[in-house]
Design a protein around this motif. Structure first.
Motif, PDB file in Angstrom:
ATOM      1  N   PHE A  42       0.829  -1.211   0.000  1.00 14.78           N
ATOM      2  CA  PHE A  42       0.000   0.000   0.000  1.00 14.78           C
ATOM      3  C   PHE A  42       0.863   1.261   0.000  1.00 14.78           C
ATOM      4  O   PHE A  42       0.487   2.272  -0.588  1.00 14.78           O
ATOM      5  CB  PHE A  42      -0.999  -0.008   1.173  1.00 14.78           C
ATOM      6  N   ALA A  85     -10.068  -1.447   8.576  1.00 12.96           N
ATOM      7  CA  ALA A  85     -10.339  -2.238   7.376  1.00 12.96           C
ATOM      8  C   ALA A  85     -11.461  -1.615   6.555  1.00 12.96           C
ATOM      9  O   ALA A  85     -12.198  -0.747   7.018  1.00 12.96           O
ATOM     10  CB  ALA A  85     -10.711  -3.661   7.765  1.00 12.96           C
ATOM     11  N   GLY A  86     -11.570  -2.119   5.317  1.00 17.94           N
ATOM     12  CA  GLY A  86     -12.638  -1.652   4.441  1.00 17.94           C
ATOM     13  C   GLY A  86     -12.207  -0.472   3.597  1.00 17.94           C
ATOM     14  O   GLY A  86     -11.008  -0.252   3.378  1.00 17.94           O
ATOM     15  N   PRO A  99     -10.208   3.164   5.638  1.00 18.61           N
ATOM     16  CA  PRO A  99      -8.792   3.519   5.804  1.00 18.61           C
ATOM     17  C   PRO A  99      -8.227   4.311   4.625  1.00 18.61           C
ATOM     18  O   PRO A  99      -7.427   5.221   4.811  1.00 18.61           O
ATOM     19  CB  PRO A  99      -8.101   2.153   5.935  1.00 18.61           C
ATOM     20  N   TYR A 141      -3.058  -0.828   9.805  1.00 17.41           N
ATOM     21  CA  TYR A 141      -3.118  -1.232   8.394  1.00 17.41           C
ATOM     22  C   TYR A 141      -1.969  -2.175   8.042  1.00 17.41           C
ATOM     23  O   TYR A 141      -1.559  -2.298   6.893  1.00 17.41           O
ATOM     24  CB  TYR A 141      -3.133   0.004   7.486  1.00 17.41           C
ATOM     25  N   SER A 172      -4.801  -5.019   8.671  1.00 21.84           N
ATOM     26  CA  SER A 172      -6.131  -4.526   8.278  1.00 21.84           C
ATOM     27  C   SER A 172      -7.202  -5.510   8.730  1.00 21.84           C
ATOM     28  O   SER A 172      -7.977  -6.040   7.941  1.00 21.84           O
ATOM     29  CB  SER A 172      -6.189  -4.303   6.759  1.00 21.84           C
ATOM     30  N   CYS A 175     -15.468  -2.161  -0.253  1.00 20.60           N
ATOM     31  CA  CYS A 175     -14.190  -2.045  -0.962  1.00 20.60           C
ATOM     32  C   CYS A 175     -13.884  -3.320  -1.739  1.00 20.60           C
ATOM     33  O   CYS A 175     -13.255  -3.273  -2.796  1.00 20.60           O
ATOM     34  CB  CYS A 175     -13.053  -1.699  -0.005  1.00 20.60           C
ATOM     35  N   ILE A 176     -14.360  -4.439  -1.241  1.00 21.60           N
ATOM     36  CA  ILE A 176     -14.087  -5.696  -1.955  1.00 21.60           C
ATOM     37  C   ILE A 176     -15.000  -5.785  -3.175  1.00 21.60           C
ATOM     38  O   ILE A 176     -14.609  -6.300  -4.228  1.00 21.60           O
ATOM     39  CB  ILE A 176     -14.268  -6.916  -1.013  1.00 21.60           C
ATOM     40  N   TRP A 200      -2.437  -1.257  -7.596  1.00 19.94           N
ATOM     41  CA  TRP A 200      -2.366  -2.344  -6.609  1.00 19.94           C
ATOM     42  C   TRP A 200      -2.250  -3.658  -7.364  1.00 19.94           C
ATOM     43  O   TRP A 200      -3.112  -3.976  -8.192  1.00 19.94           O
ATOM     44  CB  TRP A 200      -3.623  -2.347  -5.733  1.00 19.94           C
TER      45      TRP A 200
HETATM   46  O1  LIG Z   1      -8.579  -6.707   1.065  1.00 17.27           O
HETATM   47  C1  LIG Z   1      -8.614  -5.598   1.577  1.00 17.27           C
HETATM   48  C2  LIG Z   1      -8.799  -4.412   0.735  1.00 17.27           C
HETATM   49  C3  LIG Z   1      -8.543  -3.101   1.416  1.00 17.27           C
HETATM   50  O2  LIG Z   1      -9.125  -2.086   0.633  1.00 17.27           O
HETATM   51  C4  LIG Z   1      -9.119  -3.090   2.772  1.00 17.27           C
HETATM   52  O3  LIG Z   1      -8.913  -1.852   3.387  1.00 17.27           O
HETATM   53  C5  LIG Z   1      -8.525  -4.139   3.623  1.00 17.27           C
HETATM   54  O4  LIG Z   1      -9.247  -4.227   4.825  1.00 17.27           O
HETATM   55  C6  LIG Z   1      -8.497  -5.489   2.972  1.00 17.27           C
HETATM   56  O5  LIG Z   1      -8.370  -6.497   3.669  1.00 17.27           O
END
Ligand SMILES: O=C1C[C@@H](O)[C@H](O)[C@@H](O)C1=O
Ligand SMILES: Cc1ncc(C[n+]2csc(CCOP(=O)(O)OP(=O)(O)O)c2C)c(N)n1
Ligand SMILES: [Mg+2]
Length: 636
Positions: free
Chosen positions: A309, A439-440, A443, A462, A465, A524-525, A606
């Protein structure tokens, strides 16, 4: 030799009471307290010892082993790793519940003492209740699963083993280069067994958190690198925060005109209001930070692990032409990215470097301020996003069509975008409040658009996470800074995964404030799967007949005894936040937000595992694009 007859557990508690830490001339107890969930694996040993004589240790009853361990980790992190809570669990499932927390402590380099109960040393009653019984070895118990998740691990099957084990554990926990979870598993029968312990073992013991000095070779080498660079950039990592390097960072940045960019762990070592602080770097970084990073011919990484990250999966920097200078207490971390290594405490290293940089000024000129001004404008735009029922283009665009977004607006009875709500919170809560996240999607938003105006008010886990850290960790922070308001910034998915320690906070009157962003899904997923060519698949919270779930989280919190609020406009949010500040009890604000309205993009990449073959053409295209990106990334 003078001895004292104690059970193993009594000896343990007596020893914990006698451990002190010495930091910059100050000495104080290292172990503040102990979280407990008792079962047959620890209640008659550690439970009895605490009941008889807990000394100065504060004893707190947790509600879930992972949750209470997260609280202990957050306490230590907020205390800059200078004080800890211990955590005692029963045997079997109680110990197994520590696993996610142990991973959290390990990946974040946070000292914490785990004390899970273990099966019988005598093996007389085997298999005891909750013993897994591995057929190929009687020596394996659930606790072996904690070995790869601990920085120090031991099993106590005789009372006298405790002495050497505790010394090793405390050496590890109080060494900044090794700090992490120490796990001492004590056989449940042995916890109650007596032994004639040498009284010297219980004498007041001081652990020195000395600052490691750089060598002259390191100093002259680092100074030469900086002096010959045109555009150096400083990455402020967690190590900079733990070594309390704020003042020297500001001084060097100002004097030599070097921009600061921050990792999640390092953010708010220096407040955002400092002119040269360009905010978060990397995948969830600001455009300003990512722009200077790309131009840098020297990256000075201070106390950073260079996670994907932070480095945009090793694409954030000019690896061909740029160089790296790593200042880190850990040799392993300093070795990364072929850097010039300075294995030293961050603050001391920078203080000693300072006189060697006389006369040096970078060639950034006005650029730092230009980038920052542009980013501030972008944040301003993000603070004013308003939903439209026609032609609305959310930040995460091209995933949900207008009809779908309207369906969410109707189902959740909201038109609030996430960025607008988050910035409104940033503007209303007291500046010295501590916010916590983990998480999610939040962050990422926090790293980009949360502007701390007071140092050390931003607490993000993080490294792992780990969903569930947000609420549990808020309790740990409150224990560390009882006079500050603590706000847990948490998604609905994380809240659902683990929020048991909210009850502990209410039980002991340690006020925490939860701000729950409900977008009805693992947002986010969902973004990630759709961004990479997939359809929306099992990440939205929909019923069997495809209705979006509208869960009354405010009622859940109210049921526990918290004061709760339901808001779906900015005005309601502002009013709720003002009321929260008046409360003495824990609170929860449930904010319904629209999906896809979190921040996105800003010149980062990413590397994620995309299917090499699939029957979906879009996934194939994404795979090809990834191969192309990988060619530009540093390989190691
Ligand atoms: O897989 C993930 C994606 C990230 O965007 C997230 O913040 C994190 O919690 C995670 O495990
Ligand atoms: C313990 C744990 N399990 C799984 C994950 C993977 N994961 C990361 S974010 C996420 C969804 C988070 O949903 P939510 O808290 O609602 O946040 P949102 O992305 O919707 O803002 C999942 C499942 C994780 N980080 N931690
Ligand atoms: Mg969510």
């Amino acid at each position: 030799m003078q001895t004292i007859r104690l059970t193993t557990a009594q000896a343990l508690i007596r020893f914990l009471n006698a451990q002190y830490i010495h930091v910059d001339g100050q000495e104080f107890p290292f172990v503040e307290g102990i979280f407990t969930i008792f079962g047959h694996g620890n209640v008659l040993g550690i439970g009895q010892a605490l009941e008889q004589e807990s000394g100065h240790l504060k004893v707190i009853q947790g509600k879930n082993e992972q949750g209470m361990a997260h609280a202990a980790i957050a306490y230590s992190k907020q205390m800059l790793r200078q004080k800890i809570y211990a955590v005692t669990t029963s045997v079997g499932p109680g110990a197994a519940n520590l696993a996610a927390a142990a991973g959290t402590a390990l990946s974040n380099n946070i000292p914490v003492l785990f004390l899970p109960g273990d099966t019988f040393a005598t093996r007389q009653p085997d298999p005891v209740l909750q013993q897994i019984e591995q057929e190929y070895s009687a020596a394996i118990t659930t606790n072996d699963a904690l070995k790869p998740l601990s920085r120090y691990w031991d099993r106590i099957t005789r009372p006298e083993q405790l002495m050497s084990s505790l010394l090793r554990a405390f050496e590890v926990m109080t060494d900044p280069a090794k700090a992490g979870p120490a796990t001492i598993c004590i056989a449940q029968d042995v916890e109650g067994e007596a032994y004639d312990y040498d009284v010297a073992f219980f004498a007041r013991r001081v652990h020195y958190l000395d600052r490691k000095l750089p060598t002259m070779r390191e100093l002259t080498g680092a100074a030469a690198l900086i002096q010959s660079s045109r555009k150096p950039v400083i990455i402020v990592g967690g190590g900079a925060k733990y070594s309390q390097a704020r003042d020297i960072l500001i001084q060097l940045s100002e004097k030599h005109h070097i921009p600061l960019v921050e990792t999640q762990a390092g953010k708010a070592t220096v407040e955002y209001t400092f002119a040269n602080n360009l905010g978060g770097i990397g995948i969830t970084g600001t455009l300003a930070a990512n722009q200077v990073a790309r131009q840098a011919d020297l990256v000075i990484g201070i106390g950073t692990r260079y996670t994907d990250f932070a480095t945009s999966s090793k694409t954030a920097f000019d690896f061909e032409n740029g160089q790296f200078l790593n200042i880190n207490v850990s040799r392993a971390q300093a070795y990364k990215l072929d850097a010039f290594q300075m294995v030293a405490d961050a603050r001391t290293a920078l203080e000693q470097l300072s006189p060697l940089l006389e006369g040096y000024v970078s060639e950034f000129g006005d650029q730092i301020q230009q980038f920052k001004a542009e980013w501030n404008q972008e944040r301003d735009r993000l603070s004013k996003i308003t939903f439209q029922r026609d032609n609305f283009k959310p930040e995460v665009s091209d995933q949900f069509d207008q009809q779908m977004l309207n369906e969410y607006a109707d189902a959740l009875q909201t038109e609030l975008p996430q960025t607008t709500a988050l910035i409104a919170i940033n503007e209303v809560i007291p500046a010295d409040s501590i916010i916590i996240g983990s998480a999610g999607s939040l962050p990422g938003d926090l790293q980009r658009i949360w502007n701390p105006t007071v140092a050390n008010t931003y607490h993000l886990e993080y490294g792992y996470s780990c969903m569930g850290y947000e609420v549990s960790g808020a309790l740990g922070i409150k224990l560390a800074v009882p006079d500050k308001e603590v706000y847990s910034i948490v998604g609905d998915g994380s809240f659902l995964m683990l929020h048991s320690e909210l009850i502990t906070a209410i039980q002991y009157n340690h006020k925490i404030n939860i701000i729950l962003f409900d977008n009805a899904g693992f947002g986010c997923i969902n973004n990630l799967q759709m961004e990479n060519g997939g359809d929306s698949y099992f990440c939205e919270f929909r019923t069997h007949d495809q209705r979006i779930m509208n869960i009354d989280y405010a009622k859940v919190a109210e049921g526990y005894g918290a004061k709760s609020y339901k808001v779906n406009t900015i005005e309601q949010l502002q009013a709720a936040l003002k009321d929260v500040a008046q409360q003495s009890n824990s609170t929860l604000i449930e904010i319904k937000v629209l999906p896809k309205t979190m921040t996105n993009g800003y010149d980062s990449w990413w590397n994620v595992g995309v299917a090499e073959v699939s029957d979906n053409e879009k996934i194939h295209e994404v795979f090809e694009a990834r191969q192309h990106q990988l060619k530009k990334a540093k390989q190691y």
